[in-house]
Scaffold this active site. Structure first.
Site, mmCIF file in Angstrom:
data_model
loop_
_atom_site.group_PDB
_atom_site.id
_atom_site.type_symbol
_atom_site.label_atom_id
_atom_site.label_comp_id
_atom_site.label_asym_id
_atom_site.label_seq_id
_atom_site.Cartn_x
_atom_site.Cartn_y
_atom_site.Cartn_z
ATOM 1 N N ARG B 37 0.827 -1.205 0.000
ATOM 2 C CA ARG B 37 0.000 0.000 0.000
ATOM 3 C C ARG B 37 0.873 1.271 0.000
ATOM 4 O O ARG B 37 0.506 2.288 -0.585
ATOM 5 C CB ARG B 37 -1.005 -0.005 1.154
ATOM 6 C CG ARG B 37 -2.099 1.071 1.032
ATOM 7 C CD ARG B 37 -3.360 0.724 1.773
ATOM 8 N NE ARG B 37 -4.098 -0.304 1.085
ATOM 9 C CZ ARG B 37 -5.018 -0.076 0.126
ATOM 10 N NH1 ARG B 37 -5.312 1.156 -0.248
ATOM 11 N NH2 ARG B 37 -5.634 -1.071 -0.455
ATOM 12 N N HIS B 40 1.900 1.626 -3.547
ATOM 13 C CA HIS B 40 0.693 2.025 -4.275
ATOM 14 C C HIS B 40 0.441 3.531 -4.150
ATOM 15 O O HIS B 40 0.047 4.202 -5.101
ATOM 16 C CB HIS B 40 -0.476 1.215 -3.678
ATOM 17 C CG HIS B 40 -1.842 1.520 -4.197
ATOM 18 N ND1 HIS B 40 -2.726 2.307 -3.501
ATOM 19 C CD2 HIS B 40 -2.473 1.153 -5.326
ATOM 20 C CE1 HIS B 40 -3.853 2.397 -4.192
ATOM 21 N NE2 HIS B 40 -3.732 1.710 -5.300
#
Lengths: 206, 206
Positions: B37, B40
């Site tokens: 994440r 990301h």
């Protein structure tokens, strides 16, 4: 442990370190200031050569913001980070529609992102505005479509969506437009980067 | 132009690309999700090996958030980005004192940053809380001082301040603590990174 606690001293030292690490850049002084603030906000020196400017972007952005242009953001983190003390005296509004009921309902109906739905609905208001996209490639694609369809012509697009799906492609497309833009090549970007660019322009207002 | 417009499809494809680019990591599955994440949200694959975990950090963080721990943020961009739909049903409060009048006045008086001033004032409330520092090394230094002085013991510290003045040093000091922490080595970090880590923990709640 010894460390600097004065905010201005921290920023001054930080900018001096960044200037030293970057060395001379083939940019105008105003553009250099934008790049330095992007590095300052990411802690990432490698991002510097990826920052791309339409030739009149910085001038157009500073002029528009000085004269009270509104700023439309794709997500609320961008809106939160923008320097309101500098923006508000010039009269500019700061707007993000991603949590509006109309947008939420419409995005549910279409199955598309809320960011692009918001931008589709707002596009007719974008003439002369500054656009700050830090998160959603779909919002940038939607904006480019609206410009190509003659729906709007913003004063400046800060288009720095982040990620591995559509971000690089949307930013490459942005850099083919005749509308003033500032962007970051490739996958990097983000809300903090969009904020850094806008705040650098606000700080450079006469 | 063809591009994906469904938010879940974008996230799924993005995570698949990131998993493919990162290859196998020497981390638990829960830690890997946090790292993915972070990548990301930054579009930066190089940040992956810089993410450092106290051995019990992810477990402690997920448990605390599940049980309604509050989250204290150094800046409002962090507060804005945290997923309230996941946090609120568990009872956790989301707090940031950087714009409180008391903090502004006290910071003016001392000439120190508002983030560190806020953290000094709030520290006695930090027992069992989750701390999210995305911006200010001075806030992290202040928190470490409070822990060493026995003033508080948070459940988890997400300490990812960014920049060239004090950030790397404050994070190195954090990684010597016995209190659960998640951090990023070096100059990189930022509000979006702090948000990504917290939201990954919220998404992993049972």
């Amino acid at each position: 442990m010894e460390y600097i606690t004065n905010p201005q001293a921290i920023e001054d030292k930080s900018m001096a370190i960044i200037a030293n690490q970057l060395g001379p850049l083939k940019l105008s002084e105003a553009e250099q200031k934008v790049v330095m603030r992007v590095v300052h906000t990411t802690g990432d020196v490698d991002i510097a050569p990826l920052v791309k400017f339409h030739p009149s972007a910085v001038t157009a952005g500073i002029e528009a913001l000085s004269q009270g242009a509104s700023i439309y953001c794709d997500v609320n983190m961008v809106l939160t980070g923008i320097n309101k003390k500098l923006l508000q005296p010039r009269g500019g509004q700061l707007l993000c529609a991603i949590h509006d009921e109309t947008v939420i309902e419409e995005a549910k109906r279409t199955g598309e992102t809320r960011a692009m739905t918001a931008f589709r609905l707002l596009a007719p208001q974008f003439n002369g505005a500054v656009i700050a996209i830090g998160n959603a490639p779909t919002a940038l694609f939607e904006l480019i479509k609206a410009i190509e369809a003659g729906i709007c012509r913003p004063a400046l697009i800060v288009g720095v969506p982040v990620g591995f799906v559509g971000a690089a492609e949307s930013k490459e497309l942005l850099s083919t437009l005749s509308v003033p833009y500032i962007t970051i090549e490739g996958t990097k970007g983000g809300s903090t980067v969009a904020v850094a660019i806008i705040n650098s322009l606000l700080l450079q207002m006469p």
